[in-house]
Design a protein around this motif. Structure first.
Motif, PDB file in Angstrom:
ATOM      1  N   MET A   1     -22.366 -33.393 -26.056  1.00 22.50           N
ATOM      2  CA  MET A   1     -21.457 -32.540 -26.665  1.00 22.50           C
ATOM      3  C   MET A   1     -20.400 -32.090 -27.432  1.00 22.50           C
ATOM      4  N   GLU A   2     -19.597 -33.674 -27.106  1.00 19.72           N
ATOM      5  CA  GLU A   2     -18.110 -33.978 -27.701  1.00 19.72           C
ATOM      6  C   GLU A   2     -18.055 -33.726 -28.549  1.00 19.72           C
ATOM      7  N   GLY A   3     -17.280 -32.783 -29.546  1.00 21.05           N
ATOM      8  CA  GLY A   3     -17.396 -32.766 -30.835  1.00 21.05           C
ATOM      9  C   GLY A   3     -17.781 -31.557 -31.279  1.00 21.05           C
ATOM     10  N   GLU A   4     -18.569 -31.130 -30.818  1.00 19.60           N
ATOM     11  CA  GLU A   4     -20.015 -29.758 -31.090  1.00 19.60           C
ATOM     12  C   GLU A   4     -19.318 -28.711 -29.999  1.00 19.60           C
ATOM     13  N   GLN A   5     -18.893 -27.256 -30.499  1.00 21.63           N
ATOM     14  CA  GLN A   5     -19.324 -26.299 -29.856  1.00 21.63           C
ATOM     15  C   GLN A   5     -20.504 -25.450 -30.303  1.00 21.63           C
ATOM     16  N   TYR A   6     -21.011 -25.338 -28.968  1.00 24.47           N
ATOM     17  CA  TYR A   6     -22.503 -24.246 -28.346  1.00 24.47           C
ATOM     18  C   TYR A   6     -21.844 -22.995 -28.002  1.00 24.47           C
ATOM     19  N   LEU A   7     -22.756 -22.441 -28.373  1.00 24.67           N
ATOM     20  CA  LEU A   7     -22.444 -20.898 -27.679  1.00 24.67           C
ATOM     21  C   LEU A   7     -22.741 -21.125 -26.277  1.00 24.67           C
ATOM     22  N   LYS A   8     -22.135 -19.942 -25.251  1.00 25.89           N
ATOM     23  CA  LYS A   8     -23.210 -20.373 -24.000  1.00 25.89           C
ATOM     24  C   LYS A   8     -23.617 -19.472 -23.302  1.00 25.89           C
ATOM     25  N   ILE A   9     -24.248 -19.163 -22.819  1.00 22.03           N
ATOM     26  CA  ILE A   9     -24.777 -18.264 -22.162  1.00 22.03           C
ATOM     27  C   ILE A   9     -24.606 -18.120 -20.634  1.00 22.03           C
ATOM     28  N   SER A  10     -23.996 -17.174 -20.212  1.00 24.22           N
ATOM     29  CA  SER A  10     -23.892 -16.757 -18.735  1.00 24.22           C
ATOM     30  C   SER A  10     -24.998 -15.638 -18.347  1.00 24.22           C
ATOM     31  N   LEU A  11     -25.633 -16.383 -16.877  1.00 19.50           N
ATOM     32  CA  LEU A  11     -26.668 -15.113 -16.453  1.00 19.50           C
ATOM     33  C   LEU A  11     -26.394 -14.800 -15.279  1.00 19.50           C
ATOM     34  N   PHE A  12     -25.639 -14.215 -14.519  1.00 21.53           N
ATOM     35  CA  PHE A  12     -24.841 -13.662 -12.885  1.00 21.53           C
ATOM     36  C   PHE A  12     -26.219 -13.589 -12.693  1.00 21.53           C
ATOM     37  N   LEU A  13     -26.592 -13.679 -11.428  1.00 20.63           N
ATOM     38  CA  LEU A  13     -27.858 -13.490 -10.749  1.00 20.63           C
ATOM     39  C   LEU A  13     -27.571 -13.243  -9.321  1.00 20.63           C
ATOM     40  N   LYS A  14     -28.356 -11.698  -8.573  1.00 19.28           N
ATOM     41  CA  LYS A  14     -27.986 -11.646  -7.508  1.00 19.28           C
ATOM     42  C   LYS A  14     -29.799 -11.526  -6.615  1.00 19.28           C
ATOM     43  N   LYS A  15     -29.489 -12.345  -5.804  1.00 19.84           N
ATOM     44  CA  LYS A  15     -30.917 -12.073  -4.938  1.00 19.84           C
ATOM     45  C   LYS A  15     -31.158 -10.347  -4.437  1.00 19.84           C
ATOM     46  N   GLN A  16     -32.571 -10.196  -4.891  1.00 17.80           N
ATOM     47  CA  GLN A  16     -33.272  -9.171  -4.164  1.00 17.80           C
ATOM     48  C   GLN A  16     -33.009  -9.449  -2.788  1.00 17.80           C
ATOM     49  N   PRO A  17     -32.585  -7.530  -2.402  1.00 17.77           N
ATOM     50  CA  PRO A  17     -32.345  -7.946  -1.087  1.00 17.77           C
ATOM     51  C   PRO A  17     -33.347  -8.579   0.458  1.00 17.77           C
ATOM     52  N   HIS A  18     -34.504  -8.450  -0.053  1.00 16.21           N
ATOM     53  CA  HIS A  18     -35.641  -8.811   0.938  1.00 16.21           C
ATOM     54  C   HIS A  18     -35.710 -10.095   0.507  1.00 16.21           C
ATOM     55  N   VAL A  19     -35.198 -11.174   0.061  1.00 14.68           N
ATOM     56  CA  VAL A  19     -35.411 -12.584  -0.482  1.00 14.68           C
ATOM     57  C   VAL A  19     -34.139 -13.045   0.973  1.00 14.68           C
ATOM     58  N   SER A  20     -34.239 -14.409   1.557  1.00 18.47           N
ATOM     59  CA  SER A  20     -33.956 -14.909   2.020  1.00 18.47           C
ATOM     60  C   SER A  20     -32.957 -15.903   0.860  1.00 18.47           C
ATOM     61  N   ASP A  21     -31.288 -16.617   1.027  1.00 14.38           N
ATOM     62  CA  ASP A  21     -30.819 -17.179   0.661  1.00 14.38           C
ATOM     63  C   ASP A  21     -31.875 -18.404   0.251  1.00 14.38           C
ATOM     64  N   GLU A  22     -31.633 -19.049   1.631  1.00 16.94           N
ATOM     65  CA  GLU A  22     -33.307 -20.174   1.103  1.00 16.94           C
ATOM     66  C   GLU A  22     -34.368 -20.197   0.188  1.00 16.94           C
ATOM     67  N   PHE A  23     -34.817 -19.056   0.446  1.00 11.43           N
ATOM     68  CA  PHE A  23     -35.955 -18.787  -1.066  1.00 11.43           C
ATOM     69  C   PHE A  23     -35.426 -18.677  -2.252  1.00 11.43           C
ATOM     70  N   PHE A  24     -34.415 -17.637  -2.483  1.00 11.03           N
ATOM     71  CA  PHE A  24     -33.503 -17.806  -3.435  1.00 11.03           C
ATOM     72  C   PHE A  24     -33.372 -18.832  -4.415  1.00 11.03           C
ATOM     73  N   HIS A  25     -32.690 -19.869  -3.898  1.00  7.39           N
ATOM     74  CA  HIS A  25     -32.250 -20.575  -4.792  1.00  7.39           C
ATOM     75  C   HIS A  25     -33.272 -22.068  -4.437  1.00  7.39           C
ATOM     76  N   LYS A  26     -33.789 -22.266  -3.173  1.00  8.26           N
ATOM     77  CA  LYS A  26     -35.407 -23.348  -3.498  1.00  8.26           C
ATOM     78  C   LYS A  26     -36.795 -22.493  -5.324  1.00  8.26           C
ATOM     79  N   HIS A  27     -36.838 -21.420  -4.806  1.00  2.28           N
ATOM     80  CA  HIS A  27     -37.869 -20.876  -6.056  1.00  2.28           C
ATOM     81  C   HIS A  27     -36.563 -21.561  -7.273  1.00  2.28           C
TER      82      HIS A  27
END
Length: 135
Positions: free
Chosen positions: A1-27
């Motif tokens: 990517m050096e020398g080029e400029q791309y548009l970066k889309i950052s999507l900030f995610l929260k897990k559903q309350p009933h979902v474990s941390d382990e399941f969220f990250h693995k899935h």
């Protein structure tokens, strides 16, 4: 990517309350990636895709800095050539149907978004050589 400029889309995610941390990250890093990568529009338009995984332990460690800690479980980062390209991805009926359906299994709506671009200041292995002086 050096020398080029791309548009970066950052999507900030929260897990559903009933979902474990382990399941969220693995899935997210397995099944959800597979769903996204099966989409032809996503593959054609995405220049780079990165997942930032945030665990409760890392949030706790960050809290020790004494400044507010963002309450997200992850950040999906997608680089594209233009906003038009990203709009094509999110307007693709197959992407909306398949990725959207999978998100409902583990991600809490709404997803927050930020548009930005990267400016590489310290490139890779050169960090040790930049700005150093002999003591």
């Amino acid at each position: 990517m050096e020398g080029e400029q791309y548009l970066k889309i950052s999507l900030f995610l929260k897990k559903q309350p009933h979902v474990s941390d382990e399941f969220f990250h693995k899935h997210w890093e397995t099944q959800h990636v597979d769903v996204a990568l099966r989409n032809k529009t996503f593959l054609a338009k995405a220049r780079k895709y990165n997942q930032v995984h945030v665990t409760p332990e890392l949030r706790q460690q960050a809290a020790a800095f004494g400044i507010p800690v963002m309450e997200y479980d992850g950040i999906a980062e997608v680089w594209v050539d233009s906003l038009e390209d990203w709009n094509e991805v999110v307007a693709d009926p197959a992407f909306v149907k398949e990725v959207g359906a999978d998100e409902q299994l583990f991600i809490l709506a709404p997803i927050h978004v930020q548009l930005s671009y990267d400016r590489l200041v310290i490139p890779g292995d050169n960090a040790a050589q930049i700005g150093t002086t002999e003591s």
